[in-house]
Design an enzyme around this catalytic site. Structure first.
Site, PDB file in Angstrom:
ATOM      1  N   LYS A  35       0.694  -1.162  -0.026  1.00 55.01           N
ATOM      2  CA  LYS A  35      -0.046   0.187   0.202  1.00 55.01           C
ATOM      3  C   LYS A  35       0.844   1.245  -0.039  1.00 55.01           C
ATOM      4  O   LYS A  35       1.987   1.177   0.291  1.00 55.01           O
ATOM      5  CB  LYS A  35      -0.972  -0.252   1.163  1.00 55.01           C
ATOM      6  CG  LYS A  35      -1.841  -1.302   1.116  1.00 55.01           C
ATOM      7  CD  LYS A  35      -2.939  -1.225   2.398  1.00 55.01           C
ATOM      8  CE  LYS A  35      -4.170  -2.201   2.276  1.00 55.01           C
ATOM      9  NZ  LYS A  35      -4.826  -2.070   3.351  1.00 55.01           N
ATOM     10  N   TYR A  56     -12.621  -2.108  -3.668  1.00 55.15           N
ATOM     11  CA  TYR A  56     -13.141  -1.960  -2.239  1.00 55.15           C
ATOM     12  C   TYR A  56     -14.817  -2.052  -2.190  1.00 55.15           C
ATOM     13  O   TYR A  56     -15.160  -1.716  -1.072  1.00 55.15           O
ATOM     14  CB  TYR A  56     -12.594  -0.986  -1.328  1.00 55.15           C
ATOM     15  CG  TYR A  56     -10.979  -1.315  -0.738  1.00 55.15           C
ATOM     16  CD1 TYR A  56     -11.095  -2.539  -0.355  1.00 55.15           C
ATOM     17  CD2 TYR A  56      -9.994  -0.550  -1.305  1.00 55.15           C
ATOM     18  CE1 TYR A  56      -9.580  -2.965   0.260  1.00 55.15           C
ATOM     19  CE2 TYR A  56      -8.715  -0.929  -0.817  1.00 55.15           C
ATOM     20  CZ  TYR A  56      -8.518  -1.856  -0.068  1.00 55.15           C
ATOM     21  OH  TYR A  56      -7.110  -2.261   0.411  1.00 55.15           O
ATOM     22  N   ASN A 105      -2.047   0.311   6.624  1.00 53.18           N
ATOM     23  CA  ASN A 105      -1.511  -0.986   7.108  1.00 53.18           C
ATOM     24  C   ASN A 105      -0.550  -1.671   6.392  1.00 53.18           C
ATOM     25  O   ASN A 105      -0.522  -3.107   6.251  1.00 53.18           O
ATOM     26  CB  ASN A 105      -2.733  -1.907   7.657  1.00 53.18           C
ATOM     27  CG  ASN A 105      -3.611  -2.210   6.706  1.00 53.18           C
ATOM     28  OD1 ASN A 105      -3.387  -2.069   5.596  1.00 53.18           O
ATOM     29  ND2 ASN A 105      -4.651  -3.101   7.173  1.00 53.18           N
ATOM     30  N   HIS A 160      -2.363  -5.420   1.586  1.00 50.54           N
ATOM     31  CA  HIS A 160      -3.735  -6.242   1.512  1.00 50.54           C
ATOM     32  C   HIS A 160      -3.423  -7.405   1.126  1.00 50.54           C
ATOM     33  O   HIS A 160      -2.483  -7.943   0.500  1.00 50.54           O
ATOM     34  CB  HIS A 160      -4.509  -5.601   0.627  1.00 50.54           C
ATOM     35  CG  HIS A 160      -5.695  -6.432  -0.215  1.00 50.54           C
ATOM     36  ND1 HIS A 160      -6.930  -6.221   0.616  1.00 50.54           N
ATOM     37  CD2 HIS A 160      -5.809  -7.037  -1.020  1.00 50.54           C
ATOM     38  CE1 HIS A 160      -7.449  -7.197   0.119  1.00 50.54           C
ATOM     39  NE2 HIS A 160      -7.187  -7.764  -1.035  1.00 50.54           N
ATOM     40  N   GLU A 206      -9.668 -10.997  -7.616  1.00 53.95           N
ATOM     41  CA  GLU A 206      -8.786  -9.838  -7.129  1.00 53.95           C
ATOM     42  C   GLU A 206      -7.763  -9.806  -8.293  1.00 53.95           C
ATOM     43  O   GLU A 206      -7.167  -8.871  -8.868  1.00 53.95           O
ATOM     44  CB  GLU A 206      -8.444  -9.672  -5.923  1.00 53.95           C
ATOM     45  CG  GLU A 206      -9.373  -9.453  -4.944  1.00 53.95           C
ATOM     46  CD  GLU A 206      -8.947  -9.408  -3.464  1.00 53.95           C
ATOM     47  OE1 GLU A 206      -9.978  -9.110  -2.539  1.00 53.95           O
ATOM     48  OE2 GLU A 206      -7.662  -9.477  -3.217  1.00 53.95           O
TER      49      GLU A 206
END
Ligand code: CMP
Length: 140
Positions: A11, A51, A114, A117, A128
């Site tokens: 990320k 998302y 964070n 993913h 995905e």
């Protein structure tokens, strides 16, 4: 145990801090092989689509803003029981809950920033992967 594939995103908080290599090293040391990888600037439309399952959650808008705030590295990872293996090395979503030795314990800044993913099931991994990669980009 079958060799399977999962989908990973490094990320913007991690790419911003030049942690692409450090994160990938932890993935590889956990027994995962990077079979496809590209650094992209996600569009707002891509982030919203990716998302979509979280659309009704209160953090959805901020999550989309964060995911387009800088480049990300999207990867396909292969290994024995890849989804679980990846989730184990990522650690808990909230770094405050993450175990020692996990990527989020080492690098995540917050529940939102964070660092990584990872898909939560084989079915979602397949979806995905196809969201970000064409078949001919999966070179093994
Ligand atoms: P990820 O695995 O990418 O899937 C959804 C993301 O939403 C999650 O990681 C977090 O980075 C982000 N997020 C932000 N706030 C929350 C929250 N309160 N609870 C769960 N996920 C959150």
């Amino acid at each position: 145990m079958a060799v399977t594939r999962t989908f990973s995103i490094i990320k913007p908080d991690a790419t911003r801090r030049n942690l692409t290599g450090a994160v990938t090293k932890m993935l590889e040391e956990a027994g995962l092989r990077v079979v496809a990888s590209k650094r992209i600037q996600m569009t707002r439309q891509q982030a919203e689509g990716f998302y979509e399952v979280h659309k009704e959650r209160p953090f959805y808008g901020e999550l989309v803003d964060f995911m387009v705030s800088g480049p990300v590295v999207v990867q396909v990872l292969e290994g024995e029981d890849a989804v679980k293996r990846n989730r184990d090395v990522m650690g808990a979503t909230n770094p405050a809950d993450a175990d020692e030795g996990t990527i989020r314990k080492a690098y995540a800044e917050s529940i939102e920033a964070n660092s990584v993913h990872g898909s939560d099931s084989d079915e979602n991994a397949d979806k995905e992967i196809r969201f970000f990669f064409d078949e001919d980009e999966l070179v093994g």
